[in-house]
Design an enzyme around this catalytic site. Structure first.
Site, PDB file in Angstrom:
ATOM      1  N   ASP A  59       0.839  -1.200   0.000  1.00  0.00           N
ATOM      2  CA  ASP A  59       0.000   0.000   0.000  1.00  0.00           C
ATOM      3  C   ASP A  59       0.874   1.250   0.000  1.00  0.00           C
ATOM      4  O   ASP A  59       2.083   1.168   0.181  1.00  0.00           O
ATOM      5  CB  ASP A  59      -0.961   0.004   1.206  1.00  0.00           C
ATOM      6  N   ASN A 125      -6.955  -1.632  14.513  1.00  0.00           N
ATOM      7  CA  ASN A 125      -8.386  -1.668  14.185  1.00  0.00           C
ATOM      8  C   ASN A 125      -8.741  -2.884  13.319  1.00  0.00           C
ATOM      9  O   ASN A 125      -9.847  -2.976  12.808  1.00  0.00           O
ATOM     10  CB  ASN A 125      -8.824  -0.364  13.481  1.00  0.00           C
TER      11      ASN A 125
END
Ligand code: PGA
Length: 228
Positions: A59, A125
């Site tokens: 990413d 998360n």
């Protein structure tokens, strides 16, 4: 999904040596994460370990100028030093004028042969790469908005103010990888890891989707495994 719990003192050496075994003798089509977790693994790879591999960066953050130390490509190149194979390293271009076209280009490059191994970190998360909570298993490589938590995390990499968006290899390409490794260390990941392993499979914790993968391994140290 296999869970391998290792002592913190031997975690990096064990994972690095397992990676080296996979890389020999002919190299792989690899997707590599950045962030803090994999760095000690990459640091232990010998200089020529990736010589015959093709590396795809997992990413990239938007909003940061090329070469910024908070950019994932900068982090990976710094971590791998001369181990990035010349001509066989690919990354998504967040500066491209048309991001949709750029995401299609990167996705097609990955899908033309697929990934042999995706090496991933775990967000607190539950994100995988920048596939944030709510990302679905069929979503391809695309531009994504970052959650507050991920933005805060980017500050740890020297991105201040932090980016608000990025380009992410999608869960579709990650889950299609022939093998997936999730690297998890430290007590700060113990709560999210117990959700990943023990709670229901849900888009709200994207890493739980790896439980549907036929060949996924979590390499975890004892501190992160404390709540399993
Ligand atoms: P970290 O990041 O390795 O720096 O903890 C992991 C992630 O957020 O994906």
């Amino acid at each position: 999904m296999r869970v391998e719990v290792l002592a913190a003192s031997s975690w990096a050496e064990a994972v690095s040596s397992e990676l080296l075994d996979r890389l020999e003798p002919s190299g792989l089509r690899l997707c590599l994460a950045t962030g803090a977790t994999p760095l000690p693994v990459y640091a232990r790879l010998p200089g020529d370990a990736l010589a015959t591999s093709t590396v795809f960066l997992l990413d990239e953050f938007g909003d940061l100028p090329p070469g910024h130390r908070g950019r994932c490509e900068t982090m990976l190149r710094t971590a791998l030093l001369d181990r990035v194979p010349a001509g066989a390293f690919h990354s998504p271009d967040v500066d491209a004028p048309d991001l949709e076209t750029e995401c299609s280009r990167y996705r097609d490059l990955i899908n033309d042969g697929g990934l042999d191994l995706a090496v991933l970190g775990l967000g607190t998360n539950g994100h995988l790469g920048l596939n944030e909570p709510g990302s679905t298993a069929d979503q391809p490589t695309r531009a994504v908005e970052l959650t507050e938590e991920t933005m805060e995390g980017a500050r740890n990499y020297g991105a201040d103010p932090p980016p608000t968006w990025g380009l992410a290899i999608g869960l579709a390409e990650i889950i299609a990888a022939r093998e997936v490794w999730l690297l998890v260390t430290g007590s700060g990941k113990a709560t999210v890891l117990s959700r990943v392993v023990n709670d229901e499979i849900t888009d709200q914790v994207p890493a739980t989707l790896l439980r549907t993968h036929p060949n996924a391994v979590i390499w975890v140290d004892e501190a992160a495994a404390a709540r399993l």
